[in-house]
Motif scaffolding. Structure first.
Motif, PDB file in Angstrom:
ATOM      1  N   MET A   1      29.907 -22.006  47.647  1.00 16.26           N
ATOM      2  CA  MET A   1      29.788 -23.258  46.896  1.00 16.26           C
ATOM      3  C   MET A   1      28.708 -23.109  45.841  1.00 16.26           C
ATOM      4  SD  MET A   1      29.061 -27.165  48.232  1.00 16.26           S
ATOM      5  CE  MET A   1      27.288 -27.017  48.411  1.00 16.26           C
ATOM      6  N   LYS A   2      28.886 -23.806  44.732  1.00 19.70           N
ATOM      7  CA  LYS A   2      27.917 -23.736  43.648  1.00 19.70           C
ATOM      8  C   LYS A   2      27.187 -25.068  43.495  1.00 19.70           C
ATOM      9  CE  LYS A   2      30.544 -20.169  41.281  1.00 19.70           C
ATOM     10  NZ  LYS A   2      31.359 -19.782  40.111  1.00 19.70           N
ATOM     11  N   ILE A   3      25.942 -24.968  43.085  1.00 20.71           N
ATOM     12  CA  ILE A   3      25.137 -26.158  42.837  1.00 20.71           C
ATOM     13  C   ILE A   3      24.776 -26.208  41.364  1.00 20.71           C
ATOM     14  CG2 ILE A   3      22.957 -27.335  43.315  1.00 20.71           C
ATOM     15  CD1 ILE A   3      23.008 -26.116  46.104  1.00 20.71           C
ATOM     16  N   VAL A   4      25.023 -27.358  40.752  1.00 26.72           N
ATOM     17  CA  VAL A   4      24.618 -27.593  39.365  1.00 26.72           C
ATOM     18  C   VAL A   4      23.528 -28.662  39.410  1.00 26.72           C
ATOM     19  CG1 VAL A   4      25.350 -28.206  37.041  1.00 26.72           C
ATOM     20  CG2 VAL A   4      26.976 -27.107  38.616  1.00 26.72           C
ATOM     21  N   PRO A   5      22.269 -28.250  39.267  1.00 26.84           N
ATOM     22  CA  PRO A   5      21.155 -29.189  39.449  1.00 26.84           C
ATOM     23  C   PRO A   5      21.117 -30.281  38.386  1.00 26.84           C
ATOM     24  CG  PRO A   5      20.413 -26.892  39.506  1.00 26.84           C
ATOM     25  CD  PRO A   5      21.806 -26.893  38.971  1.00 26.84           C
ATOM     26  N   GLU A   6      20.590 -31.417  38.781  1.00 31.09           N
ATOM     27  CA  GLU A   6      20.429 -32.546  37.858  1.00 31.09           C
ATOM     28  C   GLU A   6      19.698 -32.125  36.592  1.00 31.09           C
ATOM     29  OE1 GLU A   6      20.796 -36.188  36.251  1.00 31.09           O
ATOM     30  OE2 GLU A   6      21.571 -35.758  38.256  1.00 31.09           O
ATOM     31  N   ALA A   7      18.700 -31.276  36.718  1.00 29.76           N
ATOM     32  CA  ALA A   7      17.870 -30.880  35.577  1.00 29.76           C
ATOM     33  C   ALA A   7      18.649 -30.115  34.505  1.00 29.76           C
ATOM     34  CB  ALA A   7      16.698 -30.029  36.060  1.00 29.76           C
ATOM     35  N   ARG A   8      19.828 -29.575  34.846  1.00 28.68           N
ATOM     36  CA  ARG A   8      20.603 -28.795  33.877  1.00 28.68           C
ATOM     37  C   ARG A   8      21.738 -29.586  33.229  1.00 28.68           C
ATOM     38  NH1 ARG A   8      19.071 -23.396  34.558  1.00 28.68           N
ATOM     39  NH2 ARG A   8      19.705 -23.271  32.354  1.00 28.68           N
ATOM     40  N   ILE A   9      21.982 -30.810  33.705  1.00 25.60           N
ATOM     41  CA  ILE A   9      23.142 -31.575  33.237  1.00 25.60           C
ATOM     42  C   ILE A   9      23.071 -31.866  31.737  1.00 25.60           C
ATOM     43  CG2 ILE A   9      24.431 -33.734  33.448  1.00 25.60           C
ATOM     44  CD1 ILE A   9      24.778 -31.820  35.818  1.00 25.60           C
ATOM     45  N   ALA A  10      21.899 -32.209  31.234  1.00 24.38           N
ATOM     46  CA  ALA A  10      21.772 -32.605  29.827  1.00 24.38           C
ATOM     47  C   ALA A  10      22.197 -31.499  28.870  1.00 24.38           C
ATOM     48  CB  ALA A  10      20.336 -33.030  29.539  1.00 24.38           C
ATOM     49  N   GLU A  11      21.996 -30.243  29.265  1.00 27.85           N
ATOM     50  CA  GLU A  11      22.382 -29.136  28.393  1.00 27.85           C
ATOM     51  C   GLU A  11      23.845 -28.741  28.563  1.00 27.85           C
ATOM     52  OE1 GLU A  11      20.852 -25.094  30.023  1.00 27.85           O
ATOM     53  OE2 GLU A  11      19.573 -26.637  30.951  1.00 27.85           O
ATOM     54  N   LEU A  12      24.496 -29.299  29.561  1.00 28.36           N
ATOM     55  CA  LEU A  12      25.868 -28.913  29.866  1.00 28.36           C
ATOM     56  C   LEU A  12      26.915 -29.929  29.396  1.00 28.36           C
ATOM     57  CD1 LEU A  12      25.309 -27.671  33.536  1.00 28.36           C
ATOM     58  CD2 LEU A  12      25.656 -26.237  31.503  1.00 28.36           C
ATOM     59  N   VAL A  13      26.573 -31.210  29.434  1.00 32.12           N
ATOM     60  CA  VAL A  13      27.541 -32.268  29.114  1.00 32.12           C
ATOM     61  C   VAL A  13      26.975 -33.188  28.039  1.00 32.12           C
ATOM     62  CG1 VAL A  13      28.940 -34.168  30.018  1.00 32.12           C
ATOM     63  CG2 VAL A  13      28.404 -32.205  31.481  1.00 32.12           C
ATOM     64  N   THR A  14      27.672 -33.291  26.921  1.00 33.89           N
ATOM     65  CA  THR A  14      27.265 -34.179  25.834  1.00 33.89           C
ATOM     66  C   THR A  14      27.966 -35.528  25.975  1.00 33.89           C
ATOM     67  OG1 THR A  14      29.065 -33.570  24.340  1.00 33.89           O
ATOM     68  CG2 THR A  14      27.076 -32.169  24.312  1.00 33.89           C
ATOM     69  N   PRO A  15      27.476 -36.557  25.277  1.00 27.85           N
ATOM     70  CA  PRO A  15      28.190 -37.831  25.282  1.00 27.85           C
ATOM     71  C   PRO A  15      29.631 -37.694  24.801  1.00 27.85           C
ATOM     72  CG  PRO A  15      25.968 -38.146  24.466  1.00 27.85           C
ATOM     73  CD  PRO A  15      26.167 -36.663  24.602  1.00 27.85           C
ATOM     74  N   ALA A  16      29.857 -36.823  23.828  1.00 24.99           N
ATOM     75  CA  ALA A  16      31.227 -36.601  23.339  1.00 24.99           C
ATOM     76  C   ALA A  16      32.093 -35.970  24.426  1.00 24.99           C
ATOM     77  CB  ALA A  16      31.207 -35.712  22.099  1.00 24.99           C
ATOM     78  N   ASP A  17      31.511 -35.056  25.214  1.00 23.08           N
ATOM     79  CA  ASP A  17      32.242 -34.458  26.339  1.00 23.08           C
ATOM     80  C   ASP A  17      32.641 -35.530  27.346  1.00 23.08           C
ATOM     81  OD1 ASP A  17      31.911 -31.834  25.374  1.00 23.08           O
ATOM     82  OD2 ASP A  17      29.999 -31.600  26.419  1.00 23.08           O
ATOM     83  N   ALA A  18      31.699 -36.417  27.653  1.00 25.46           N
ATOM     84  CA  ALA A  18      31.958 -37.473  28.632  1.00 25.46           C
ATOM     85  C   ALA A  18      33.053 -38.402  28.135  1.00 25.46           C
ATOM     86  CB  ALA A  18      30.679 -38.257  28.910  1.00 25.46           C
ATOM     87  N   TYR A  19      33.014 -38.743  26.859  1.00 20.96           N
ATOM     88  CA  TYR A  19      34.025 -39.627  26.266  1.00 20.96           C
ATOM     89  C   TYR A  19      35.410 -39.001  26.401  1.00 20.96           C
ATOM     90  CZ  TYR A  19      36.177 -42.733  22.767  1.00 20.96           C
ATOM     91  OH  TYR A  19      36.970 -43.649  22.116  1.00 20.96           O
TER      92      TYR A  19
END
Length: 320
Positions: A1-19
């Protein structure tokens, strides 16, 4: 299993990605390719809420659950009041794929849903944005709304007015004039209103809302919560992320209980996105998006975060 820490989310997902991710999953829901499971939501006392939202997107091959809730004392501890983690599983085997930090993702997906409703339902000539609430998520809402429509100014109200300058600073970054107003002024001036609070009593009354307004009600996601008077929904065209949640834990719960609205009267926003249902009919009707926050939103943005983390080699591998 992989863990993607909260601290790395901002560099991985942009508002445009979320939209884009939320738009795609809403469309998948409308086509019957994705579905949410019943929400488990419990009050822990002291204003704390905790629960689980889960679902499966067969088109996107995503299965998972978000665990988290609202902890109002966190701000004093230097943390956000909303805390959550998203767990993704292999839809064929059930094996865990990843645990992804869900705090920023929750803010991004909530703002994306609101922005989608504005893009598809607000009047073409909407120029004044109103915001009710000035907590952590309000800034995300403001930025997301400004990305999909050209507003001339922002008016806002909050129960604690001393919090409004932080929202005003965000408006200034966007080059938008900002004014703190009364609820009466907000209703009379705003073409689009976003409510993003944790209220358990109606803040906006029927008399506050003029015809032609679009409301994105984003704070009500639990039985008993309420941001706007039921009478407003009774005279509006109501849209939502998911009808089942809208009538049980969303803003529509109160209008349904009062006999002012029926589940059959509520249109999934995904159906508007796919073109299966019309959006706004005429300029002077009131439109409401009841954004209850569905599991598939969380899974969609978490899947983006996981994919990016794997591409960049920053996902933490752990044995299970």
């Amino acid at each position: 299993m992989k863990i993607v820490p909260e601290a790395r989310i901002a560099e991985l997902v942009t508002p445009a990605d979320a939209y884009a991710a939320v738009e795609q999953v809403f469309a998948a829901m409308a086509r019957g390719e994705a579905g949410n499971f019943p929400v488990v939501r419990e009050a822990l006392g002291g204003g704390r809420l905790y629960g689980f939202k889960s679902g499966i997107d067969r088109a996107g091959a995503v299965l998972g659950v978000k665990a988290g809730g609202y902890f109002p004392g966190n701000a004093e501890r230097g943390m956000t009041n909303h805390q959550s983690s998203v767990f993704l599983f292999d839809p064929d085997t059930g094996q865990p794929r990843a645990m992804v930090g869900g705090n920023l993702l929750t803010a991004l997906r909530t703002a994306a849903a609101s922005a989608l409703s504005i893009a598809h339902l607000a009047r073409a000539d909407a120029r004044v944005l109103g915001i009710v609430g000035a907590g952590h998520q309000a800034a995300f809402q403001l930025r997301a709304a400004a990305r999909v429509r050209t507003f001339d100014r922002v008016v806002a109200w909050n129960l604690h007015p001393d919090m409004l300058p932080r929202l005003g600073a965000v408006a200034a970054e966007l080059g938008l004039p900002f004014q703190a107003v009364s609820l009466e002024e907000l209703g009379s001036e705003a073409d689009v209103i976003i409510t993003i609070t944790s209220s358990f009593a109606a803040i906006l009354e029927d008399g506050h809302i003029r015809r032609g307004t679009h409301l994105a009600c984003m704070g009500t996601d639990t039985a008993g919560k309420q941001e706007v008077a039921a009478a407003i929904l009774g005279r509006a065209r109501v849209f939502t992320d998911e009808v089942a949640q809208s009538v049980s834990i969303g803003e529509a719960q109160h209008a349904v209980a009062a006999g002012l609205l029926a589940a059959a009267d509520i249109t999934p926003l995904g159906a508007v996105i796919t073109g299966a249902q019309p959006g706004r009919h005429v300029p002077d009707e009131i439109t409401i998006f009841d954004g209850t926050g569905v599991a598939l939103q969380d899974l969609a943005v978490a899947a983006v975060a996981l994919s990016r983390a794997e591409e960049r080699g920053i996902a933490v591998e752990v044995a299970v």
